[in-house]
Design a protein around this motif. Sequence first.
Motif, PDB file in Angstrom:
ATOM      1  N   TRP A   1       3.825  -5.370  -4.653  1.00 35.44           N
ATOM      2  CA  TRP A   1       4.574  -4.649  -3.054  1.00 35.44           C
ATOM      3  C   TRP A   1       5.755  -6.137  -2.974  1.00 35.44           C
TER       4      TRP A   1
ATOM      5  N   ARG B   1      -4.504  -0.690   7.181  1.00 34.62           N
ATOM      6  CA  ARG B   1      -5.048   1.431   6.665  1.00 34.62           C
ATOM      7  C   ARG B   1      -5.455   0.879   4.867  1.00 34.62           C
TER       8      ARG B   1
ATOM      9  N   SER C   1      -2.045   6.545  -3.126  1.00 30.36           N
ATOM     10  CA  SER C   1      -1.296   8.304  -3.743  1.00 30.36           C
ATOM     11  C   SER C   1      -2.317   9.537  -3.841  1.00 30.36           C
TER      12      SER C   1
ATOM     13  N   ALA D   1      -3.752   3.671   1.489  1.00 32.45           N
ATOM     14  CA  ALA D   1      -2.465   4.627   1.491  1.00 32.45           C
ATOM     15  C   ALA D   1      -2.786   4.827  -0.279  1.00 32.45           C
TER      16      ALA D   1
ATOM     17  N   GLU E   1      -0.228   9.205   0.591  1.00 38.47           N
ATOM     18  CA  GLU E   1       1.131   8.692   0.633  1.00 38.47           C
ATOM     19  C   GLU E   1       1.410   9.721  -0.427  1.00 38.47           C
TER      20      GLU E   1
ATOM     21  N   TYR F   1       9.020   5.490  -0.523  1.00 34.43           N
ATOM     22  CA  TYR F   1       7.492   4.874  -0.284  1.00 34.43           C
ATOM     23  C   TYR F   1       8.724   3.851   0.038  1.00 34.43           C
TER      24      TYR F   1
HETATM   25  N1  GLU Z   1       0.885   4.458  -2.001  1.00 36.26           N
HETATM   26  C1  GLU Z   1       1.209   2.958  -2.206  1.00 36.26           C
HETATM   27  C2  GLU Z   1       0.224   2.748  -3.305  1.00 36.26           C
HETATM   28  O1  GLU Z   1      -0.697   3.633  -3.781  1.00 36.26           O
HETATM   29  C3  GLU Z   1       0.266   1.898  -1.227  1.00 36.26           C
HETATM   30  C4  GLU Z   1       0.848   0.694  -1.093  1.00 36.26           C
HETATM   31  C5  GLU Z   1       0.890   0.117   0.568  1.00 36.26           C
HETATM   32  O2  GLU Z   1      -0.442  -0.570   0.899  1.00 36.26           O
HETATM   33  O3  GLU Z   1       1.130  -0.150   1.503  1.00 36.26           O
HETATM   34  O4  GLU Z   1       0.420   1.311  -4.092  1.00 36.26           O
END
Ligand code: GLU
Length: 557
Positions: free
Chosen positions: A259, A40, A44, A42, A76, A237
Motif C-alpha cells: 500500500w 484495525r 476483504s 480490514a 471491506e 479502497y
Molecule cells: N482491504 C484491504 C486489504 O485487504 C485493507 C488494507 C488496509 O489494511 O488498509 O488489503
Amino acid sequence: MPFNYEDLAELIFPEVKETVADLEKRFPPRDLPNDAFVTRFAPSPTGFLHTGSLFTALIAKTFAKQTNGVYFFRLEDTDQKREVKGTGDKLCHELARFGVVQNEGYMGDSKSEVGLYGPYVQSKRADIYKICVKELIKKGRAYPCFCTKEDLDELRAVQEMSKVIPGYYGEYAKCRNLKLAEVKKLIKEGKPYIIRFKSNGDHNNFIKVHDMVRGELTLSENDQDVVIMKSDGLPTYHFAHVCDDHFMRTNLVTRGEEWLASLPIHIELFAAMGFEAPNYAHLPVIMVNDSETHNKRKLSKRKDMEASVSYFIEQGYPVMGLIKYLLTIANSNFEEWLMAHPTDDVDNFKLSFSKMSLDGALFDLPKLNDISKNVIAYMTKEELFDKSLEYAKEFSMELLNFINEDKEKYLKILNIERGGEKPRKDYVKYSDIYQKVSFFSNSIYESRFTKDLPFPENLTKDDVKAVLTRFLEKMDYKVDEQTWFNDIMKGIAKELNYALSPKDYKKEPQNYKGHIGDVAACVRVAVCLSTNSPNLYQVLQILGEKEVTRRVKKVIE
Ligand code: GLU
C-alpha cells in the motif's frame, strides 16, 4: 458564470442532507489515553486467511493491546463482484483460533457488531461515503466522470504513444472541466458516471511522510484524479480508507507494504477532507524462494500451501507455534527473548517498530518447526491432551480412535519425559503424535507385527532370543528407572557378554557380542516394533507387565 459546486453537489446527491460536521458529532474522538493505539484489521471477504494477513492482524492487535487501545475488525466488502459469501465469518473464526480477537467491530457469524463507530461493514456505510463525497464536490475537489471504458482505453493508447505517465490527471482528465449545464444534461439522459477526486498535486513535487517502520519517506505527490466512488455508489479502497479510518478514529494503520505506493493519494485525500492523517506502519510481506526461478517472491495463494493459515491448522501445528514464529518475523529481538522465556506468555514481550525489519522476511519452515516443537514440549500433559484431542476430532480419525481406546493411557503416554527442566521434544505438530505412539495400542501392534523386525544387525536370531528370554525372567516393574537400567538391563548385558557402554565395545569389539544399546534395542523393537520410541522405561511402565510379556513372548516364538 463561475462554476457552482454547491449546485453540482445538490444535483448528484439531492437526498443527502447530513454533513461531515454531523458525522464528526456522531463519531466523536475516542476517550482514550494519548498514547493508546486504535488499530484495525480490514480484510476483504474474498477467501481464506492468508498467512500474511494473520501477521498483519497480529501486529495490529498487539500494538492496541500493549497500549490499552482498541483493535477492531472492519469488513471491506465494497468490491461486491469479488466477495465470497461467508468468508467474513471464516476470517473471524480463523483469527480467533490464534487468539487474535477484536475488541470491537464486525464479530462474525451474524453476531451483532460491537462498538459505537459502526457499521463496520463497508457496504452498510454507503450513506456515510455519500456525505463525504458530497462535501468534496462542494469544495470543488471531486467531480462526476462520464468516461466509458472505451474512452479510457483510447486515453491510455494516446499516453503510450506520447510516452507520458498513464492515468487520469491534469490535461488528460477530460471530465474535470465539464460545464454544469453539460453535467446536468448527461445526468438527465441517464448516462452512467463515477466520481473522481480532483487532485491538486504535481508529480514533480515531493512530500515527506513518516512511517512508523520506515521512518521519514520522501514520496512524489499524487496527481491522479483517482476514482473515489464507483457507479454502484460504493467507494473505492482509497476513499473508504480515508472516511472509515477517520470516523472510526483509527490512529495507527498497519497494513502491507504493497500500500506504500498509494500513500500519496491517501495523504492528499485526508488533507482535502480536512482530516488529520493517522500514523502509518507499512509492514514487511512474507516471501518465499521460488522453487523454479530461485528468486524471492511474495507467498502466493496459488503456489504455496503455506500461504493459507488453514494449512498449518490441518497439519496440526500448535497455534502458539505459528504466533511465535510470526513474532520472530515481526521483531528481530523476539527470538532471543523466546529463548530466555520459553514458557512465558507472548504478551509479556513488548513489540516495537524500531526492531521491525523493512524487507520481506523469507518464510522459514525449519524455524517454525523448531519453535512448534518447543511449544508442544513445554505444554502440560493435560494441555497437550486437550489440544491434540481437538485436532484429532477435526482432522485425524486414526488419532481420535487411538485416544478413545484408552484415554487414561493416552494421558500417560503424553506425559513421557514431560515437565521438568528439559522436556523431551518429540512432536513438531499434533499430527506427529499418532505415528510415534500408536504402537501402544494392542490392536495396532498386532496389525503391524511382522517376522522381519529391525533388530540390531550384529545379532543373530538366537542372540535376540536370549536377550528377550533373560529380560522376561529379570524384569521388575516396581523398581525405579535408575535401578531398572543399572541392575536389570546392565545385568542382562553382563550375563550375556555385552559391553556396558558403546565406548567399551569400540575398544575391544572382538570380546563382546555387542553393547548395552543392543540389549535395549532388542526389548524396544520387540515391544514397539521400531528402533525409535519414547523413553523405554516409561513405555514398559505404561504397557504394564501383562502386555509387555505377551508382546515379548510373541516375538520369541
Ligand atoms: N482491504 C484491504 C486489504 O485487504 C485493507 C488494507 C488496509 O489494511 O488498509 O488489503
